[in-house]
Design an enzyme around this catalytic site. Structure first.
Site, PDB file in Angstrom:
ATOM      1  N   ASN A  81      -5.671  -8.956  -2.436  1.00 57.26           N
ATOM      2  CA  ASN A  81      -5.320  -8.439  -1.111  1.00 57.26           C
ATOM      3  C   ASN A  81      -4.317  -7.298  -1.154  1.00 57.26           C
ATOM      4  O   ASN A  81      -3.667  -6.998  -0.143  1.00 57.26           O
ATOM      5  CB  ASN A  81      -4.810  -9.577  -0.224  1.00 57.26           C
ATOM      6  CG  ASN A  81      -5.780 -10.734  -0.183  1.00 57.26           C
ATOM      7  OD1 ASN A  81      -5.468 -11.823  -0.623  1.00 57.26           O
ATOM      8  ND2 ASN A  81      -6.995 -10.493   0.283  1.00 57.26           N
ATOM      9  N   VAL A  88      -0.516  -3.442   1.095  1.00 57.27           N
ATOM     10  CA  VAL A  88      -0.837  -4.838   1.365  1.00 57.27           C
ATOM     11  C   VAL A  88      -1.858  -4.903   2.493  1.00 57.27           C
ATOM     12  O   VAL A  88      -1.719  -4.231   3.517  1.00 57.27           O
ATOM     13  CB  VAL A  88       0.432  -5.624   1.755  1.00 57.27           C
ATOM     14  CG1 VAL A  88       0.097  -7.049   2.177  1.00 57.27           C
ATOM     15  CG2 VAL A  88       1.428  -5.623   0.599  1.00 57.27           C
ATOM     16  N   CYS A  89      -2.871  -5.735   2.306  1.00 55.04           N
ATOM     17  CA  CYS A  89      -3.918  -5.897   3.309  1.00 55.04           C
ATOM     18  C   CYS A  89      -3.964  -7.359   3.749  1.00 55.04           C
ATOM     19  O   CYS A  89      -4.572  -8.194   3.073  1.00 55.04           O
ATOM     20  CB  CYS A  89      -5.267  -5.465   2.735  1.00 55.04           C
ATOM     21  SG  CYS A  89      -6.609  -5.588   3.934  1.00 55.04           S
ATOM     22  N   ILE A  90      -3.260  -7.651   4.840  1.00 61.33           N
ATOM     23  CA  ILE A  90      -3.344  -8.968   5.460  1.00 61.33           C
ATOM     24  C   ILE A  90      -3.520  -8.768   6.964  1.00 61.33           C
ATOM     25  O   ILE A  90      -3.115  -7.747   7.518  1.00 61.33           O
ATOM     26  CB  ILE A  90      -2.112  -9.860   5.155  1.00 61.33           C
ATOM     27  CG1 ILE A  90      -0.803  -9.169   5.538  1.00 61.33           C
ATOM     28  CG2 ILE A  90      -2.105 -10.308   3.703  1.00 61.33           C
ATOM     29  CD1 ILE A  90       0.442 -10.026   5.352  1.00 61.33           C
TER      30      ILE A  90
END
Length: 166
Positions: A81, A88-90
């Site tokens: 992620n 950051v990919c959330i």
């Protein structure tokens, strides 16, 4: 709008310095700019990231808290992620509203109630439990699924490097 953002970010910084949260520390990159934060995240216990000290920068938009900050690891990070460039990919960092791709409910995306604390705790949770269903780093997700020992070895190098860089 910017004045509200400045006041809110100063309040959150003051609160975190008064009542530190276990697992991370946060401060400004430059004391003159409340919109750029540096966060050090300790690798969560009982995970392959344990023992690491990972630095990330949080960049807040002028219309915070209506829009989410961007978060990018400065420390080397190997995770499904986290994009190769450290972003950051959330879900909670995705703009509010409906997902144009239909992967996330609006309730999972950014909301003005999020704080630096909730964002960083979500990142710590992400380190503990990657989401390989919707990866930012396809190579890391593939390795996570298909060759976990190699994934673990690469993360161990990142952990060692994060300690050496301290």
């Amino acid at each position: 709008m910017s004045d509200q953002a400045v006041l809110l970010l100063r309040k959150q910084l003051k609160e975190l310095s008064r009542n530190p949260i276990e697992g991370f520390s946060a401060g400004l990159v430059d004391d003159c700019n409340v919109f750029e934060w540096s966060v050090t995240i300790m690798g969560p216990p009982d995970t392959i990231y344990e023992g690491g000290f990972f630095t990330a920068h949080m960049t807040f938009p002028k219309d915070y808290p209506n829009k989410p900050p961007g978060v990018r690891f400065v420390s080397e990070m190997w995770h499904p992620n986290v994009y190769a460039d450290g972003r950051v990919c959330i879900s909670i960092l995705h703009s509010p509203g409906d997902d144009p791709h239909g992967y996330e409910d609006a309730s999972e995306r950014w909301s003005p109630v999020q704080t630096v604390e909730t964002i960083v705790l979500s990142i710590i949770s992400m380190l503990s439990d990657p989401n390989d269903e919707s990866p930012a780093n396809i190579d890391a997700a593939k390795e996570w699924r298909e060759d976990y020992p190699a994934f673990k070895k690469r993360v161990a190098r990142c952990v060692r490097k994060s300690v050496d860089d301290m």
